[in-house]
Design a protein around this motif. Sequence first.
Motif, PDB file in Angstrom:
ATOM      1  N   LEU A  18       0.592  -1.296   0.090  1.00 32.57           N
ATOM      2  CA  LEU A  18      -0.105  -0.022  -0.015  1.00 32.57           C
ATOM      3  C   LEU A  18       0.771   1.304  -0.053  1.00 32.57           C
ATOM      4  CD1 LEU A  18      -2.850   1.285   0.146  1.00 32.57           C
ATOM      5  CD2 LEU A  18      -2.444   1.052   2.668  1.00 32.57           C
ATOM      6  N   LEU A  27      -4.966   3.585  -4.829  1.00 31.53           N
ATOM      7  CA  LEU A  27      -6.033   3.816  -3.644  1.00 31.53           C
ATOM      8  C   LEU A  27      -6.597   5.181  -4.096  1.00 31.53           C
ATOM      9  CD1 LEU A  27      -7.385   3.541  -1.094  1.00 31.53           C
ATOM     10  CD2 LEU A  27      -5.327   4.635   0.073  1.00 31.53           C
ATOM     11  N   THR A  61      -9.780  -2.162   1.159  1.00 34.75           N
ATOM     12  CA  THR A  61     -10.028  -2.161   2.647  1.00 34.75           C
ATOM     13  C   THR A  61      -9.745  -0.586   3.172  1.00 34.75           C
ATOM     14  OG1 THR A  61      -8.999  -4.251   3.544  1.00 34.75           O
ATOM     15  CG2 THR A  61      -9.011  -2.696   5.078  1.00 34.75           C
ATOM     16  N   GLN A  62      -8.908   0.198   2.791  1.00 36.56           N
ATOM     17  CA  GLN A  62      -8.518   1.761   2.909  1.00 36.56           C
ATOM     18  C   GLN A  62      -9.662   2.126   2.401  1.00 36.56           C
ATOM     19  OE1 GLN A  62      -6.600   2.907   4.906  1.00 36.56           O
ATOM     20  NE2 GLN A  62      -5.894   0.755   5.553  1.00 36.56           N
ATOM     21  N   SER A  63     -10.139   1.951   1.171  1.00 37.96           N
ATOM     22  CA  SER A  63     -11.417   2.649   0.476  1.00 37.96           C
ATOM     23  C   SER A  63     -12.568   2.698   1.304  1.00 37.96           C
ATOM     24  CB  SER A  63     -11.486   2.240  -0.750  1.00 37.96           C
ATOM     25  OG  SER A  63     -12.474   2.845  -1.407  1.00 37.96           O
ATOM     26  N   ARG A  66     -12.081   4.764   4.683  1.00 35.92           N
ATOM     27  CA  ARG A  66     -11.928   6.279   4.339  1.00 35.92           C
ATOM     28  C   ARG A  66     -13.465   6.492   4.301  1.00 35.92           C
ATOM     29  NH1 ARG A  66      -7.347   7.706  -0.109  1.00 35.92           N
ATOM     30  NH2 ARG A  66      -5.403   7.657   1.321  1.00 35.92           N
ATOM     31  N   LEU A  81      -4.930   7.052   5.982  1.00 40.79           N
ATOM     32  CA  LEU A  81      -4.846   5.685   6.341  1.00 40.79           C
ATOM     33  C   LEU A  81      -5.428   5.290   7.651  1.00 40.79           C
ATOM     34  CD1 LEU A  81      -1.746   4.613   4.401  1.00 40.79           C
ATOM     35  CD2 LEU A  81      -3.759   4.715   3.639  1.00 40.79           C
ATOM     36  N   THR A  83      -6.460   1.712  10.244  1.00 37.40           N
ATOM     37  CA  THR A  83      -6.759   0.259  10.560  1.00 37.40           C
ATOM     38  C   THR A  83      -8.275   0.179  11.123  1.00 37.40           C
ATOM     39  OG1 THR A  83      -6.115   0.213  13.179  1.00 37.40           O
ATOM     40  CG2 THR A  83      -4.547  -0.233  11.286  1.00 37.40           C
ATOM     41  N   ILE A 144       1.253   3.635   9.814  1.00 38.74           N
ATOM     42  CA  ILE A 144      -0.132   4.200   9.461  1.00 38.74           C
ATOM     43  C   ILE A 144      -0.179   5.752  10.068  1.00 38.74           C
ATOM     44  CG2 ILE A 144      -2.572   4.442   9.742  1.00 38.74           C
ATOM     45  CD1 ILE A 144      -2.330   1.286   8.830  1.00 38.74           C
TER      46      ILE A 144
END
Length: 407
Positions: A18, A27, A61-63, A66, A81, A83, A144
């Motif tokens: 990433l 991303l 996952t990040q999308s 967010r 970013l 978790t 992150i």
Amino acid sequence: MSRRGTVDSVERTELLELLSPGGLGLLDSLPPYESKGDVLALVAALRKQGHSPELVSAVLTQSRLRRKAAAKFGDFAPSMLFTEAGLEQATRLRVASLHAGRFRDAGLRHVVDLGCGIGGDALALAGLGLTVTAVEADEVTAAIASFNLAPFETAAVVHARAEEVDLGTADAAYLDPARRTAGHTGTTRLTDPNDYSPSLGFAFGLGERMPVGVKLGPGLDRELIPAEAEAQWVSVGGQLTEMGLWFRELARPGIRRSALVLGETGIDELTAAADSPDAEVGELGGFLLEPDAAVIRARLIGDLARSLDARMVSGGIAYLTADEPPHTPFATAFRVLETLPADEKRLKKALRERGIGTLEIKKRGIDIDPATLRQRLALSGPESATIVMTRVAGRHTTLLVERLARP
């Protein structure tokens, strides 16, 4: 290798993918996250373009995170970013900015954020021009946080345990102890404060030596609150979000209890030197007030009642009543329309006679489950209504009410 070790390895691999220029570019190029169905099609398209499974998993996952983070971080979310666990525990930026203001207003210039998570509070501190050393024990989360704080020259991230950091050059410390089990997804809430990381003993001990702010869950046992700390309960949009404890210069003179209410258009605070005694119990008036959860937790119901010329509906019940329409940001107000039967059969009949098919059930001081009761009532009709089931002067009572708009 243990399952936890395998999971950690996968997360590190995904993070490395990433954080590559190509990964971040991919991303940022994704369309807004919508539904799982759209995601399946997007996965197939990205894999067809030759992207690795790890990178595809990481960017999607990040999308998703967010989009979820917009409620806490607003316009900052699309450039951050996360978790799963870090976002869950992160302070809303609106609240974090108020915390940061405490440090600035107290003249504290270098703050160590012990257990910074994804860096939300550190971001607010750095945004006010303070020097921030953000400390995080988890390797992936620290990376992150480094990404999220990269735009701020006054912020630096240290990968270390909070208990091992030298605080010699710091003016103050901020702690948000981990209150969930270790990991980035699928974590569970810890019920014993002794299991927090860092522990309450460590945090409170630090508060004896220097200015310290500690973010905790709003339901923390009040017996654990140090006498010298200012305790502030915070609600955002009617949702109780946290309790903050403030030590030494960060604790305001003469204030040991505070209810901070953040609404859509403003910020209001009710403060006191100690828990307030309850108001007198009195006759049911034309209006019912449900104090904000922050006011209830701070035990400032009595002060609120006296400020509104209101009274308690019954001993130990967190409802107030008044004769005139109350204008306060610290409570939801209802106009009392009538008293309905408390007996379930007669209540069902009364509601059906009024054509009520959609029913909001509020309760306090009565052992009922609103969802189960609503199912048993089996109502149908074109009208909607709100009832409050509680005790009035010690007796079980059902009130038909009309919600008033908050000022």
